[in-house]
Motif scaffolding. Sequence first.
Motif, PDB file in Angstrom:
ATOM      1  N   PHE A   1      -8.379   5.983  -1.005  1.00 37.55           N
ATOM      2  CA  PHE A   1      -9.430   6.190  -0.002  1.00 37.55           C
ATOM      3  C   PHE A   1     -10.281   4.929   0.127  1.00 37.55           C
ATOM      4  O   PHE A   1     -10.580   4.461   1.231  1.00 37.55           O
ATOM      5  CB  PHE A   1     -10.296   7.386  -0.396  1.00 37.55           C
ATOM      6  CG  PHE A   1     -11.468   7.617   0.511  1.00 37.55           C
ATOM      7  CD1 PHE A   1     -11.302   8.239   1.745  1.00 37.55           C
ATOM      8  CD2 PHE A   1     -12.749   7.202   0.147  1.00 37.55           C
ATOM      9  CE1 PHE A   1     -12.386   8.442   2.592  1.00 37.55           C
ATOM     10  CE2 PHE A   1     -13.831   7.409   0.989  1.00 37.55           C
ATOM     11  CZ  PHE A   1     -13.651   8.030   2.212  1.00 37.55           C
ATOM     12  N   LEU A   2     -10.638   4.352  -1.031  1.00 37.51           N
ATOM     13  CA  LEU A   2     -11.442   3.124  -1.012  1.00 37.51           C
ATOM     14  C   LEU A   2     -10.646   1.963  -0.416  1.00 37.51           C
ATOM     15  O   LEU A   2     -11.183   1.148   0.342  1.00 37.51           O
ATOM     16  CB  LEU A   2     -11.921   2.792  -2.432  1.00 37.51           C
ATOM     17  CG  LEU A   2     -12.885   3.819  -3.040  1.00 37.51           C
ATOM     18  CD1 LEU A   2     -13.171   3.484  -4.509  1.00 37.51           C
ATOM     19  CD2 LEU A   2     -14.188   3.863  -2.253  1.00 37.51           C
ATOM     20  N   TYR A   3      -9.352   1.897  -0.771  1.00 38.14           N
ATOM     21  CA  TYR A   3      -8.510   0.864  -0.149  1.00 38.14           C
ATOM     22  C   TYR A   3      -8.525   1.027   1.369  1.00 38.14           C
ATOM     23  O   TYR A   3      -8.595   0.049   2.128  1.00 38.14           O
ATOM     24  CB  TYR A   3      -7.070   0.967  -0.660  1.00 38.14           C
ATOM     25  CG  TYR A   3      -6.890   0.503  -2.093  1.00 38.14           C
ATOM     26  CD1 TYR A   3      -7.709  -0.474  -2.631  1.00 38.14           C
ATOM     27  CD2 TYR A   3      -5.878   1.016  -2.889  1.00 38.14           C
ATOM     28  CE1 TYR A   3      -7.538  -0.909  -3.941  1.00 38.14           C
ATOM     29  CE2 TYR A   3      -5.696   0.602  -4.194  1.00 38.14           C
ATOM     30  CZ  TYR A   3      -6.538  -0.371  -4.714  1.00 38.14           C
ATOM     31  OH  TYR A   3      -6.361  -0.793  -5.996  1.00 38.14           O
TER      32      TYR A   3
ATOM     33  N   ARG B   1      10.851   6.116   0.118  1.00 38.08           N
ATOM     34  CA  ARG B   1      11.258   4.731  -0.165  1.00 38.08           C
ATOM     35  C   ARG B   1      10.053   3.808   0.027  1.00 38.08           C
ATOM     36  O   ARG B   1      10.058   2.933   0.893  1.00 38.08           O
ATOM     37  CB  ARG B   1      12.387   4.298   0.759  1.00 38.08           C
ATOM     38  CG  ARG B   1      13.703   5.015   0.487  1.00 38.08           C
ATOM     39  CD  ARG B   1      14.839   4.408   1.298  1.00 38.08           C
ATOM     40  NE  ARG B   1      15.122   3.051   0.914  1.00 38.08           N
ATOM     41  CZ  ARG B   1      15.000   2.016   1.741  1.00 38.08           C
ATOM     42  NH1 ARG B   1      14.558   2.186   2.951  1.00 38.08           N
ATOM     43  NH2 ARG B   1      15.307   0.795   1.317  1.00 38.08           N
ATOM     44  N   PRO B   2       8.981   4.030  -0.757  1.00 36.56           N
ATOM     45  CA  PRO B   2       7.792   3.200  -0.576  1.00 36.56           C
ATOM     46  C   PRO B   2       8.058   1.729  -0.830  1.00 36.56           C
ATOM     47  O   PRO B   2       7.392   0.867  -0.266  1.00 36.56           O
ATOM     48  CB  PRO B   2       6.797   3.781  -1.585  1.00 36.56           C
ATOM     49  CG  PRO B   2       7.619   4.521  -2.590  1.00 36.56           C
ATOM     50  CD  PRO B   2       8.807   5.015  -1.858  1.00 36.56           C
TER      51      PRO B   2
ATOM     52  N   LEU C   1      -0.535   4.948   9.839  1.00 33.74           N
ATOM     53  CA  LEU C   1       0.700   5.704  10.021  1.00 33.74           C
ATOM     54  C   LEU C   1       1.937   5.041   9.403  1.00 33.74           C
ATOM     55  O   LEU C   1       2.744   5.721   8.751  1.00 33.74           O
ATOM     56  CB  LEU C   1       0.917   6.001  11.507  1.00 33.74           C
ATOM     57  CG  LEU C   1      -0.125   6.965  12.106  1.00 33.74           C
ATOM     58  CD1 LEU C   1       0.148   7.219  13.588  1.00 33.74           C
ATOM     59  CD2 LEU C   1      -0.130   8.287  11.341  1.00 33.74           C
ATOM     60  N   PRO C   2       2.141   3.709   9.572  1.00 35.58           N
ATOM     61  CA  PRO C   2       3.324   3.109   8.937  1.00 35.58           C
ATOM     62  C   PRO C   2       3.317   3.272   7.418  1.00 35.58           C
ATOM     63  O   PRO C   2       4.350   3.561   6.806  1.00 35.58           O
ATOM     64  CB  PRO C   2       3.232   1.630   9.338  1.00 35.58           C
ATOM     65  CG  PRO C   2       2.360   1.606  10.528  1.00 35.58           C
ATOM     66  CD  PRO C   2       1.393   2.728  10.360  1.00 35.58           C
ATOM     67  N   VAL C   3       2.140   3.094   6.813  1.00 39.83           N
ATOM     68  CA  VAL C   3       2.037   3.211   5.352  1.00 39.83           C
ATOM     69  C   VAL C   3       2.366   4.630   4.913  1.00 39.83           C
ATOM     70  O   VAL C   3       3.180   4.852   3.993  1.00 39.83           O
ATOM     71  CB  VAL C   3       0.616   2.809   4.884  1.00 39.83           C
ATOM     72  CG1 VAL C   3       0.413   3.160   3.419  1.00 39.83           C
ATOM     73  CG2 VAL C   3       0.394   1.320   5.111  1.00 39.83           C
ATOM     74  N   VAL C   4       1.756   5.589   5.573  1.00 42.51           N
ATOM     75  CA  VAL C   4       1.990   6.988   5.201  1.00 42.51           C
ATOM     76  C   VAL C   4       3.449   7.359   5.454  1.00 42.51           C
ATOM     77  O   VAL C   4       4.087   8.047   4.641  1.00 42.51           O
ATOM     78  CB  VAL C   4       1.039   7.910   5.999  1.00 42.51           C
ATOM     79  CG1 VAL C   4       1.413   9.365   5.815  1.00 42.51           C
ATOM     80  CG2 VAL C   4      -0.395   7.674   5.546  1.00 42.51           C
ATOM     81  N   GLY C   5       3.977   6.872   6.569  1.00 50.20           N
ATOM     82  CA  GLY C   5       5.380   7.169   6.883  1.00 50.20           C
ATOM     83  C   GLY C   5       6.310   6.677   5.792  1.00 50.20           C
ATOM     84  O   GLY C   5       7.206   7.405   5.344  1.00 50.20           O
ATOM     85  N   MET C   6       6.098   5.427   5.338  1.00 48.56           N
ATOM     86  CA  MET C   6       6.972   4.880   4.297  1.00 48.56           C
ATOM     87  C   MET C   6       6.765   5.588   2.965  1.00 48.56           C
ATOM     88  O   MET C   6       7.709   5.843   2.222  1.00 48.56           O
ATOM     89  CB  MET C   6       6.742   3.375   4.149  1.00 48.56           C
ATOM     90  CG  MET C   6       7.459   2.577   5.221  1.00 48.56           C
ATOM     91  SD  MET C   6       7.393   0.804   4.976  1.00 48.56           S
ATOM     92  CE  MET C   6       5.792   0.428   5.593  1.00 48.56           C
TER      93      MET C   6
ATOM     94  N   MET D   1       0.822  -1.201   0.000  1.00 44.82           N
ATOM     95  CA  MET D   1       0.000   0.000   0.000  1.00 44.82           C
ATOM     96  C   MET D   1       0.861   1.257   0.000  1.00 44.82           C
ATOM     97  O   MET D   1       0.508   2.284  -0.587  1.00 44.82           O
ATOM     98  CB  MET D   1      -0.930  -0.021   1.226  1.00 44.82           C
ATOM     99  CG  MET D   1      -2.007   1.032   1.211  1.00 44.82           C
ATOM    100  SD  MET D   1      -2.996   1.098  -0.311  1.00 44.82           S
ATOM    101  CE  MET D   1      -3.736  -0.534  -0.350  1.00 44.82           C
ATOM    102  N   ALA D   2       2.036   1.162   0.652  1.00 44.99           N
ATOM    103  CA  ALA D   2       2.936   2.325   0.660  1.00 44.99           C
ATOM    104  C   ALA D   2       3.367   2.667  -0.768  1.00 44.99           C
ATOM    105  O   ALA D   2       3.502   3.849  -1.123  1.00 44.99           O
ATOM    106  CB  ALA D   2       4.149   2.038   1.534  1.00 44.99           C
TER     107      ALA D   2
END
Lengths: 189, 465
Positions: free
Chosen positions: B95-97, B153-154, B143-148, B1-2
Motif C-alpha cells: 500500500f505504501l509502495y 508468473r510475477p 493494472l499491469p502489476v496486479v495482472g502479472m 513490484m509484481a
Amino acid sequence: MREPALSDAVVARSTRRGFLSRVGRLLLAVSGGSVVAAAVRSQRAEAFHFCGHIYTTGSCPHPTGLPRIDARGYPLRAADGKPVDDLGRPVSAAGLPIGPDGHVLRDADGNPLPPAPRTKVCVAAARRFGFRAHTDGAWYRCCGGHVRKLVDCCGYVRRRINGDAALTGYCYAGRNVFCVQYYDTKVRC
Amino acid sequence: MACTVGAARRFGGGALGRTAAAYVAGVALGSVSAFAVVGVVATTLHPGRAWLVAAAAIALAAAAADALGLRVRPQVPLQVPEGWRRTFPLPIAVFLYGLVLGPGVATYVPAMAAWALIVLSLGLGSLAPALVIGLFLAAGKALPVVGMALSGRPAAETELLAERPGLLRGARMAAAVLLAFGAAAALAGPARSDVIARPAEDPSVAGTDLAWQQPGIGGFLVRRGAAPAPLPGNDPAIGGSHIAWHDGGEIVVADRTTLAPVVQETVAGVQKLAVGDRWLAYRQGFANGSTRLVVQSLDDLSRTRKAASARPPAQVGRPSLSGDLLVYHVAQGRSSWISSLDLSTGRRRRPRSASDHQLLNPSSRSGQLLYVDVTRCAQQLRLGRLTPGHDRVLFSLPPLAGQDAGRERGHTQQGSRVPCRGRPRPTRTMLWTTALTSRYAYVTTLRRDASGAVTPSLVRLTLPQ
C-alpha cells in the motif's frame, strides 16, 4: 395494437410461448390452485411498460418519458397530467413555461420567458423518423380506476420504432403502427 | 513490484487478493491525491488560454520525445524503500509502495508523459480533469502489476522489462499517442468560463468596452482595466462609436467615449436596445403582451422600420447589431428561429430555425453567429457561421426539465423510452442573452431559486483562437 381477442388467442395457442404458458398454468393450477394461476394471469397483463399496453411496440418519443397525451395528441407529463412543451417544461394554457406554483416563469426583468415549441407526440415522432403521422384507431383499458385510451401512432411504415417489422394494429388503409401513446380519460371504471 | 505483490501467494487464504487490493488502493490514493493537489493549484491560479496552449505544447513535445524514445528528462534517481517489505506486513508495505508510485514522478520516471500530465493538468485550470487524469494514471500503473501478480508468473515482470526493451518502447509509444490526443482535446475542448458580474444581464460589447444591465439598478459600463461605472439609464447597448440606454420611455444615444448625448427620443414601451454607428434598434413591449422590433437610422430618426413583431404568447427577442446586420430571435409555440436583416440592403434571412427546440438571443460579429440552443436534453451556447452549417458548442448546461422512468411502476422496461440518456439532472439555471467579440463570448445565465426569484449572472468564455 390489437385487443387480445380471438386472433391473439390463436397466436397464443400456436406458438411455443403459448404452449409453455398453458403447460405452466396447468401445472400451477394443479399444484397451487386457482389463486396462483390468477396471479400469473395478472403478471402477464403487466408484462409491457405501461398499463393497458398488450403488445410489444415501443412508446412514442415523449418530452418526459411515458407517452401520455391529451385528447388532441399533445404531450402531458405522466405523473400529474400537466401539459408540457417539447423541452419537457410544464406550460400554461397559452404555452408559456410555468413554475411549480403554476405561475408563468419570467426573466430577470419580469417579462415572461418565451414559449418553446409544443408538438403533438405522434407528429413529433413522424417528423423525427421521417413519415407522415396518422392517428387512426384506439382501444381502451381500465387503468388506475379510470378508462385509458391507448392510441396507435400510424404511418406508411414498414418498421416500427423498435426497429423490427411494423404491425397493422389499429391502423387503417394500409398503415402500420409505428409507436404507441395513451390518453387517460376521467371516466371511472 | 509484481514479484512483491505476488509474494503474498505463498500465504494462501486470500492473502494475494488482499495484497493486490492494497496495492491498487495505494496507487489510486497516491495518484489521485497528487493530481488533486495539482488541480487545486490550477483552480487557484486559474490560468488563461495562453497557459493552456503552452501546456498543450509541452505535452505535445513530451509525446514526441516518448514516440522517438528519447531519454527521459528530468529523471528521478530514486526507488521505493526496499526495507518496507521486511519491516511492514506485506499488504501495508505494498500500500505504501503504491502511495509512492502513484504520482508517477516520485521514483524513476519511465516516460516523459508522466511530467506532461502534470503540466497539462495545471493548464486545464480545473480540479475535475486533474482528478480524472490521476485516476487513469493510477489504473495504468496498477493494472499491469496486479495482472502479472495474479497470473502466477510475477517474475515475468523482470523478464519483460530486462529482456524485452521493446515492451517499454511500445508503452512509451502508446503513451505518446494518447498524450497527443489529450493535448489536442484540451485545446479543442469547451471554452473557459468565468462569472464576471452578478447580478448582471444582457451583455453588450464594442472594442474593449462591455456594458450590462443590473436589474432594478441600471446599466453599467466597463472600459478596459477600469471598474464598472454606472450609466444614467437602463438596458445599455454599445456598438461602433455609440452607446445607448433608456430611462423609462426616453432613449438616449450617446458618444461611446464621452457619453455626450447624440440623439434623444421618447418611445413607448421600450425594453431592449441595440446600437451601431448608423442604426438604433429597440424592442417594444405592449400591455397586451405583444412585442415589436423597430429600427431607426441615426442620421434621420424619421426613417423608422418595423423589423419584426409577435403576438402573445410568441415573442421577439432582444436585438443585436453588428454594423448593418441586425439579428434577433422569434419564439412561438410551433417553432423558433433566428432572423437576420441587412439594414443596408433590406435583405432578410433565417440562419437557424427549429421546430422541436428553442433558439434564443443571437449576437453576431464578422460573419459569426452566437446563440443559445435549448433542446430537450441540454442547453448550449453555440458559435457558428451566419450561413447554416456546423456549429461549435462553447458552453453547455443540463436540461430544464426532468424525465420519468419511461415505464409505469410494476411494469417491465420492454418498449419503454426516455428522452435523454443517462437521466441528466435538470437545472434551474437557463442560458439567456449573448454578446460576441473576437476574443470572448458572453452569456447571461438566469438562476431561479426555490422561491422563483431570478438571479442573472454574466459569464465570459474565452474563445478558442
